[in-house]
Design an enzyme around this catalytic site. Structure first.
Site, mmCIF file in Angstrom:
data_model
loop_
_atom_site.group_PDB
_atom_site.id
_atom_site.type_symbol
_atom_site.label_atom_id
_atom_site.label_comp_id
_atom_site.label_asym_id
_atom_site.label_seq_id
_atom_site.Cartn_x
_atom_site.Cartn_y
_atom_site.Cartn_z
ATOM 1 N N GLN A 128 77.561 35.097 -5.635
ATOM 2 C CA GLN A 128 77.633 34.167 -6.574
ATOM 3 C C GLN A 128 76.873 34.547 -7.756
ATOM 4 O OE1 GLN A 128 78.626 30.843 -6.143
ATOM 5 N NE2 GLN A 128 78.422 30.794 -8.063
ATOM 6 N N ASP A 220 71.986 23.413 -8.090
ATOM 7 C CA ASP A 220 72.735 23.670 -6.715
ATOM 8 C C ASP A 220 72.405 22.318 -5.833
ATOM 9 O OD1 ASP A 220 74.167 24.508 -4.622
ATOM 10 O OD2 ASP A 220 72.647 26.029 -3.930
ATOM 11 N N CYS A 259 76.836 26.408 -8.888
ATOM 12 C CA CYS A 259 77.795 27.406 -7.836
ATOM 13 C C CYS A 259 78.794 26.267 -6.972
ATOM 14 C CB CYS A 259 76.872 28.166 -6.919
ATOM 15 S SG CYS A 259 75.939 26.999 -5.754
ATOM 16 N N ARG A 287 84.475 33.990 -9.438
ATOM 17 C CA ARG A 287 84.247 34.510 -8.157
ATOM 18 C C ARG A 287 85.096 35.581 -7.994
ATOM 19 N NH1 ARG A 287 81.028 32.048 -4.499
ATOM 20 N NH2 ARG A 287 81.354 33.850 -3.271
HETATM 21 N N1 NVA Z 1 72.631 26.648 -1.417
HETATM 22 C C1 NVA Z 1 73.749 26.128 -0.940
HETATM 23 C C2 NVA Z 1 74.898 27.161 -1.787
HETATM 24 C C3 NVA Z 1 76.543 26.863 -1.014
HETATM 25 C C4 NVA Z 1 77.318 27.646 -1.891
HETATM 26 C C5 NVA Z 1 73.916 26.318 0.647
HETATM 27 O O1 NVA Z 1 73.491 27.369 1.035
HETATM 28 O O2 NVA Z 1 74.506 25.464 1.278
HETATM 29 N N1 CP Z 2 79.621 28.771 -4.150
HETATM 30 C C1 CP Z 2 80.069 29.059 -3.126
HETATM 31 O O1 CP Z 2 79.747 30.090 -2.477
HETATM 32 O O2 CP Z 2 81.087 28.049 -2.281
HETATM 33 P P1 CP Z 2 81.545 27.903 -1.000
HETATM 34 O O3 CP Z 2 80.521 27.460 -0.294
HETATM 35 O O4 CP Z 2 82.680 27.002 -1.037
HETATM 36 O O5 CP Z 2 82.015 29.427 -0.483
#
Ligand code: NVA
Ligand code: CP
Length: 304
Positions: A128, A220, A259, A287
């Site tokens: 990311q 996020d 993200c 990405r």
């Molecule tokens: N901080 C989030 C990011 C998802 C792409 C998670 O770990 O769920």
């Molecule tokens: N940002 C990201 O990693 O998205 P996903 O959880 O959809 O892969």
């Protein structure tokens, strides 16, 4: 020894900057850089962007991908991580892993004889961060003049973002409630990198002063995958929501990043997420472009 990408600093500054330059220059390119290569994606958590962008990246480069949900592997029935890594290394040319513990990922990588890529752990999300930096650099050539402010939960995304900014010499402010700050080990890591690069790493609890002069605001989700939705955390994070009022305190040219997936009305107001200053969809598309270059670097056929 295979080359892994388990954290941002598995690549050095020059490698990251040239990867990003290549990703921008090769946007949309198809080649045979991964012809004959087979990649496995072992995911223990859901994913839209990481799974699909890596799969398409491999196909664009002539490689093959297979998705392996942990629960359908013998790993889910108690086969050891080490044995799984050794066995899969005999079939595959690279593995992308999304799991909970960074330590499990490292254990896998230590027993693998092919490159292993971190597709997100509870601690880090380095892929990311590559696409985040690529996106920032599409707007500013000189990263040292950029001020990025991350607001919200000091989680895996915040840690890798802070790391990559520290490595390349950008200015980053991490703005979180005190008890939701990035872990101390991550701050120490970033400060060490910043000492070498000249980056400025700030931490603060005050969103209004943090966003002053910001070129980018980033947020996020407040509850990462695997975390319990505790109502108190939501209340604590409310002042850190990126909304029109907070955005109006940043530079007029400020852009908004996330993200994704996003929760409109929680960490980001819908009007901002879908507004003219939002670059979240470009960031998500990047990405694909950044990861193609990562795959080429770690496991590409020479001169393809
Ligand atoms: N901080 C989030 C990011 C998802 C792409 C998670 O770990 O769920
Ligand atoms: N940002 C990201 O990693 O998205 P996903 O959880 O959809 O892969």
């Amino acid at each position: 020894m295979p080359r892994h990408f388990l954290k941002v600093t598995d690549l050095d500054r020059e490698e990251i900057l040239s990867l990003i330059d290549a990703a921008k220059a090769n946007r949309g390119e198809q080649s045979a850089a991964l012809a004959g290569k087979n990649l496995g994606l072992i995911f223990s958590k859901p994913s839209t962007r990481t799974r699909v962008s890596f799969t398409v990246a491999a196909y664009h480069l002539g490689g093959h991908c297979m998705f392996l949900s942990e629960s359908e592997l013998q790993l889910g029935r108690g086969e050891t991580i080490e044995d799984t890594a050794r066995i899969l290394s005999g079939y595959l040319d690279g593995v992308i892993i999304r799991t909970f513990s960074q330590r499990d990922l490292e254990t896998f990588a230590a027993s693998a004889s092919v490159p292993v890529i971190n597709g997100l752990t509870d601690e880090r999300h380095p892929c990311q961060a590559l696409s985040d930096l690529m996106t920032i650099s599409e707007f500013y050539d000189d990263l040292s003049g950029v001020k990025l402010v991350y607001l919200g939960d000091g989680n895996n995304v915040a840690v890798s973002l802070m790391n990559i900014c520290a490595l390349v010499g950008a200015r980053v402010a991490i703005c979180t409630p005190e008890d939701l700050a990035c872990p101390e080990w991550a701050l120490a890591e970033a400060r060490g990198l910043a000492a070498a690069s000249g980056a400025r790493i700030e931490t603060t609890t005050d969103p209004e002063s943090a966003v002053a002069g910001a070129d980018f605001l980033y947020t996020d989700v407040w509850f990462s995958m695997g975390q319990q939705k505790v109502p108190e955390k939501k209340i604590r994070l409310q002042p850190y929501q990126i909304n029109r009022k907070l955005l109006s305190l940043a530079k007029p040219s400020c852009r908004v990043m996330h993200c994704l997936p996003a929760h409109r009305g929680e960490e980001i107001e819908a009007a901002v997420m879908d507004g003219p200053q939002s670059i979240v969809f470009r960031q998500a598309e990047n990405r694909l472009h950044a990861q193609k270059e990562l795959l080429k670097l770690l496991m590409g056929n020479a001169q393809a």
